[in-house]
Write a protein that holds these residues in place. Sequence first.
Motif, PDB file in Angstrom:
ATOM      1  N   SER A   3       0.807  -1.225   0.000  1.00  0.00           N
ATOM      2  CA  SER A   3       0.000   0.000   0.000  1.00  0.00           C
ATOM      3  C   SER A   3       0.840   1.275   0.000  1.00  0.00           C
ATOM      4  O   SER A   3       0.285   2.378  -0.022  1.00  0.00           O
ATOM      5  CB  SER A   3      -0.932   0.017   1.222  1.00  0.00           C
ATOM      6  N   PRO A  63      -6.213   6.080  -1.514  1.00  0.00           N
ATOM      7  CA  PRO A  63      -7.178   5.213  -0.807  1.00  0.00           C
ATOM      8  C   PRO A  63      -7.981   4.306  -1.731  1.00  0.00           C
ATOM      9  O   PRO A  63      -8.224   3.139  -1.405  1.00  0.00           O
ATOM     10  CB  PRO A  63      -8.077   6.227  -0.089  1.00  0.00           C
ATOM     11  N   ASP A  70      -8.054   0.188  -1.571  1.00  0.00           N
ATOM     12  CA  ASP A  70      -9.259  -0.641  -1.481  1.00  0.00           C
ATOM     13  C   ASP A  70      -9.235  -1.738  -2.539  1.00  0.00           C
ATOM     14  O   ASP A  70      -9.580  -2.894  -2.272  1.00  0.00           O
ATOM     15  CB  ASP A  70     -10.512   0.219  -1.659  1.00  0.00           C
ATOM     16  N   ASN A  71      -8.826  -1.388  -3.737  1.00  0.00           N
ATOM     17  CA  ASN A  71      -8.743  -2.368  -4.821  1.00  0.00           C
ATOM     18  C   ASN A  71      -7.720  -3.449  -4.502  1.00  0.00           C
ATOM     19  O   ASN A  71      -7.944  -4.646  -4.755  1.00  0.00           O
ATOM     20  CB  ASN A  71      -8.381  -1.649  -6.124  1.00  0.00           C
ATOM     21  N   ASN A  92      -9.110  -5.831  -1.880  1.00  0.00           N
ATOM     22  CA  ASN A  92     -10.065  -6.757  -2.493  1.00  0.00           C
ATOM     23  C   ASN A  92      -9.356  -7.860  -3.271  1.00  0.00           C
ATOM     24  O   ASN A  92      -9.761  -9.030  -3.238  1.00  0.00           O
ATOM     25  CB  ASN A  92     -11.010  -5.995  -3.420  1.00  0.00           C
ATOM     26  N   ARG A 133      -7.741  -4.580   8.171  1.00  0.00           N
ATOM     27  CA  ARG A 133      -8.812  -5.001   7.266  1.00  0.00           C
ATOM     28  C   ARG A 133      -8.527  -6.344   6.595  1.00  0.00           C
ATOM     29  O   ARG A 133      -9.449  -7.082   6.256  1.00  0.00           O
ATOM     30  CB  ARG A 133      -9.039  -3.932   6.201  1.00  0.00           C
TER      31      ARG A 133
END
Length: 260
Positions: free
Chosen positions: A186, A191, A195-196, A199, A223
Amino acid sequence: MSAARPPEGARSSERSEEVSTKPLLELHGVHTHIAAYHILHGVDLVVPQGQVTMLLGRNGAGKSTTLRTVMGLWHASQGSVVLGGKDITAFATPQIAGLGVAYVPENMGVFADLTVKENMLLAARSAKRAEQMDAARLQWIYKMFPAVEKFWNHPAGKLSGGQKQMLAVARAIVEPRELLIVDEPSKGLAPAIIDNMINAFAELKAQGVTILLVEQNLNFARRLGDTVAVMDNGRVVHAGRMDAFAADAQLQQSLLGLAI
């Protein structure tokens, strides 16, 4: 994001919790020297099979050196690295990769002068031409990382930082892998791209890929992680469940100097 299936093809602190899943990767008392520098001082680490393990710690704690030692880029001067019950401590990097291990370094390792297609082809050891790459697997990768398809014929050096990170991970999984090792996925990402990426890793985990991530973004770790190991001064000083660690702000502060 769709959940399409891919084609066929610590030494713990006193607060550590037991992990019930059998380990895929284990480090036992690993010491690593780089020239005159003693970087790892007896690392004990367990990466459970089919889970996401987050490796956390302050800068200079030894996280990246641990990953490079697992991959055989640097060799342990003492201790053992065990993958799937096999001692791989003395294995060369190509041998380790041949056991189904993929590694994405912090600098991503993208070849800037080559196209996205050429970068992917280099990683697809079973293909000599792009047409020989597994088409079904490529479609699965495109669903997770649309930028790979969009910029297929573009020089990789022209991609944004987030797009390069997507390419680096896509390249690592262009063939089926047992273990995916990624150093700070990351870092520097917006942001929406984070998130991608989360996932994508969650989807890989759902398909049975074991994942070991070095990460500085605690929210990212919370997360995605199932288990966590925290390093300090070349040792693992805490290991346990990620959810328990995420709920203990005092422990985070004491080990990392900050809290989620």
